[in-house]
Design an enzyme around this catalytic site. Sequence first.
Site, PDB file in Angstrom:
ATOM      1  N   HIS A   1       0.853  -1.243   0.334  1.00  0.00           N
ATOM      2  CA  HIS A   1      -0.142   0.259  -0.290  1.00  0.00           C
ATOM      3  C   HIS A   1       0.833   1.336   0.037  1.00  0.00           C
ATOM      4  CE1 HIS A   1      -2.631   2.687   1.062  1.00  0.00           C
ATOM      5  NE2 HIS A   1      -3.740   2.025   1.180  1.00  0.00           N
TER       6      HIS A   1
ATOM      7  N   ASP B   1      -7.520  -4.816   0.092  1.00  0.00           N
ATOM      8  CA  ASP B   1      -8.692  -5.852  -1.246  1.00  0.00           C
ATOM      9  C   ASP B   1      -8.130  -7.246  -0.994  1.00  0.00           C
ATOM     10  OD1 ASP B   1      -9.492  -3.748  -2.606  1.00  0.00           O
ATOM     11  OD2 ASP B   1      -7.754  -3.866  -3.267  1.00  0.00           O
TER      12      ASP B   1
HETATM   13  N1  CMC Z   1       3.903  -7.446  -4.993  1.00  0.00           N
HETATM   14  C1  CMC Z   1       5.401  -7.105  -4.942  1.00  0.00           C
HETATM   15  N2  CMC Z   1       6.668  -6.559  -4.873  1.00  0.00           N
HETATM   16  C2  CMC Z   1       5.587  -5.604  -4.525  1.00  0.00           C
HETATM   17  C3  CMC Z   1       4.562  -5.104  -4.049  1.00  0.00           C
HETATM   18  C4  CMC Z   1       3.461  -6.352  -4.465  1.00  0.00           C
HETATM   19  N3  CMC Z   1       2.151  -5.833  -4.838  1.00  0.00           N
HETATM   20  N4  CMC Z   1       3.753  -4.089  -4.145  1.00  0.00           N
HETATM   21  C5  CMC Z   1       4.973  -3.369  -3.832  1.00  0.00           C
HETATM   22  N5  CMC Z   1       5.955  -4.162  -4.318  1.00  0.00           N
HETATM   23  C6  CMC Z   1       7.253  -3.392  -4.123  1.00  0.00           C
HETATM   24  C7  CMC Z   1       7.772  -2.704  -5.213  1.00  0.00           C
HETATM   25  O1  CMC Z   1       8.306  -4.012  -6.508  1.00  0.00           O
HETATM   26  C8  CMC Z   1       8.960  -2.284  -4.996  1.00  0.00           C
HETATM   27  O2  CMC Z   1      10.033  -2.270  -4.858  1.00  0.00           O
HETATM   28  P1  CMC Z   1      12.128  -2.359  -5.180  1.00  0.00           P
HETATM   29  O3  CMC Z   1      11.603  -1.610  -4.054  1.00  0.00           O
HETATM   30  O4  CMC Z   1      12.849  -3.362  -4.891  1.00  0.00           O
HETATM   31  O5  CMC Z   1      11.798  -1.669  -6.586  1.00  0.00           O
HETATM   32  C9  CMC Z   1       8.510  -1.735  -2.738  1.00  0.00           C
HETATM   33  O6  CMC Z   1       7.435  -2.859  -3.057  1.00  0.00           O
HETATM   34  C10 CMC Z   1       7.901  -0.630  -2.984  1.00  0.00           C
HETATM   35  O7  CMC Z   1       6.733   0.036  -4.007  1.00  0.00           O
HETATM   36  P2  CMC Z   1       6.017   0.953  -5.036  1.00  0.00           P
HETATM   37  O8  CMC Z   1       5.617   0.203  -6.668  1.00  0.00           O
HETATM   38  O9  CMC Z   1       7.008   1.889  -5.094  1.00  0.00           O
HETATM   39  O10 CMC Z   1       4.745   1.115  -3.757  1.00  0.00           O
HETATM   40  P3  CMC Z   1       3.991   2.367  -4.222  1.00  0.00           P
HETATM   41  O11 CMC Z   1       2.855   2.630  -2.821  1.00  0.00           O
HETATM   42  O12 CMC Z   1       4.735   3.096  -5.340  1.00  0.00           O
HETATM   43  O13 CMC Z   1       2.313   1.109  -4.824  1.00  0.00           O
HETATM   44  C11 CMC Z   1       1.002  -0.011  -4.527  1.00  0.00           C
HETATM   45  C12 CMC Z   1       2.215   0.216  -3.620  1.00  0.00           C
HETATM   46  C13 CMC Z   1      -0.390  -0.646  -3.433  1.00  0.00           C
HETATM   47  C14 CMC Z   1       0.443  -0.041  -5.933  1.00  0.00           C
HETATM   48  C15 CMC Z   1       1.359  -1.592  -4.013  1.00  0.00           C
HETATM   49  O14 CMC Z   1       1.640  -1.881  -3.504  1.00  0.00           O
HETATM   50  C16 CMC Z   1       0.518  -2.577  -5.848  1.00  0.00           C
HETATM   51  O15 CMC Z   1       1.006  -2.878  -6.652  1.00  0.00           O
HETATM   52  N6  CMC Z   1       0.317  -3.660  -4.997  1.00  0.00           N
HETATM   53  C17 CMC Z   1      -0.694  -4.461  -5.415  1.00  0.00           C
HETATM   54  C18 CMC Z   1      -1.951  -3.546  -6.130  1.00  0.00           C
HETATM   55  C19 CMC Z   1      -2.549  -4.162  -5.197  1.00  0.00           C
HETATM   56  O16 CMC Z   1      -3.444  -4.334  -4.441  1.00  0.00           O
HETATM   57  N7  CMC Z   1      -3.140  -2.754  -4.714  1.00  0.00           N
HETATM   58  C20 CMC Z   1      -4.451  -2.456  -4.095  1.00  0.00           C
HETATM   59  C21 CMC Z   1      -4.191  -1.020  -2.892  1.00  0.00           C
HETATM   60  S1  CMC Z   1      -5.525  -1.309  -1.329  1.00  0.00           S
HETATM   61  C22 CMC Z   1      -6.569  -0.200  -2.413  1.00  0.00           C
HETATM   62  C23 CMC Z   1      -6.700   0.352  -2.741  1.00  0.00           C
HETATM   63  O17 CMC Z   1      -5.997   1.365  -2.883  1.00  0.00           O
HETATM   64  O18 CMC Z   1      -7.619   0.631  -3.818  1.00  0.00           O
END
Ligand code: CMC
Length: 430
Positions: A308, A365
């Site tokens: 998140h 989710d």
């Molecule tokens: N699986 C594997 N690796 C992950 C995941 C995941 N679900 N989420 C983040 N990471 C890794 C990412 O690859 C990065 O690694 P590194 O530092 O080595 O490059 C690190 O963790 C930080 O991730 P980020 O993408 O920079 O973080 P963000 O704040 O931009 O993204 C997020 C947040 C929710 C988009 C992301 O965690 C994600 O894609 N999660 C899966 C989709 C999901 O479940 N979304 C629902 C969010 S909650 C409800 C809502 O908002 O609607």
Amino acid sequence: MTTDKAYLKINNQEVELPVETGTEGEQAIDIKTLRASTGGIVTVDPGYKNTASTRSKITYLNGEAGILRYRGYPIEELADKSTFTEVAYLLIYGELPDKKTFDKFVADIKDKSFVNEEMKNIIDGFPRSAHPMGILSSLTGAMTAFYRDVTDISNKEVLYNTIVRTLGKFPILGAWAMRKRNGWPLTYADSRLSYVGNILKMMFEKPMEPYQVNPVAERALDKLLILHADHEQNCSTSTVRLIGSSHAGLYASISGGVSALWGPLHGGANQAVLEMLEQIRADGGNVKKYIDKAKDKNDPFRLMGFGHRVYKNFDPRARIIKKSADEVLAELGVDDPLLDIAKELEQAALNDEYFQARKLYPNVDFYSGIIYRALGIPVEMFTVMFAIGRLPGWIAQWKEMRENKEPIGRPRQLYVGPAERHYVPMENRK
Ligand code: CMC
């Protein structure tokens, strides 16, 4: 020690910037004067990871401590003791309503719980294969053609009527999106039922028999909707505020919010989680393989329902939903192997160094889809349920943005494209 001034040194100049403190002690540097005092310097923050786009009194979220409160009330208390309609009132108007006010609010929503018959012509135009979120976004936009949208918020009565109208009609549009897919006749709410009872009725009622609302399903869905009702400046809410900041109307703004919510990184994750769990099951239940895929930087796969932007600790909503999933499945007598896969996947991730180092925990989710599935809601409707839940938050945030008289949202950029160059006729291009 906290301070109320920040100093930025740039180009041999020191700029003093005020620091503001929020209710819970969090600090923010106010950069409003930065451009003017530095001759045009801006800040760059893709994804707004460090930028507070507004001052808001609606929802408090502390991602490090795993705290979520609506208007000061802990989410755990609201999920346990309140109802979705009461939470909607709380979010939109700031206080828990007294009985008279609440009864009127409920009655006014019920009074608006039907949709202009001509909107059915629009639904007719969609193919049955259309995704319900696409239909919902389009129909919400189409409301601007059938009902007066509110662009001038100075008339409190018009604003109130628009709010109850939106709350009354939006779930009907969501349910219709599902009925279209099933090829079922489009039905309406029944004013003897609760808000959530009506959502179930409108989704599941068959033409040849009266629909009986199952109280276990009704309470389970009510709780899920409360948990989704607001989450401060997330992608869809920021979209609603941004659209509304141009003084576009409420329906037009919410229609944009629905589209923003649809993406798999946001609300669309609940559908993606279920599809992922199905895939793992079909693949022999090999949880480790999917953990490895999620960790592999050459594989685009992410563990859906994990991670998140704000929570770097357990999402408090996920805790409540996980407990609720166990209870609801037991009460409904549903034995879902996907729940076991989800629990195994969660444990494997929580014990894995990759997820620990990045503070990736299950989000809202991760388990919600298991409950939706137990209630008989098709996977493609999961994000519609999220949208119905988020509606009060969108309304509250849109209203706050307008009442605060916030300026039109218009970010700056750092241009990194070509410097000035001149047009070359086609015959002279290499
Ligand atoms: N699986 C594997 N690796 C992950 C995941 C995941 N679900 N989420 C983040 N990471 C890794 C990412 O690859 C990065 O690694 P590194 O530092 O080595 O490059 C690190 O963790 C930080 O991730 P980020 O993408 O920079 O973080 P963000 O704040 O931009 O993204 C997020 C947040 C929710 C988009 C992301 O965690 C994600 O894609 N999660 C899966 C989709 C999901 O479940 N979304 C629902 C969010 S909650 C409800 C809502 O908002 O609607």
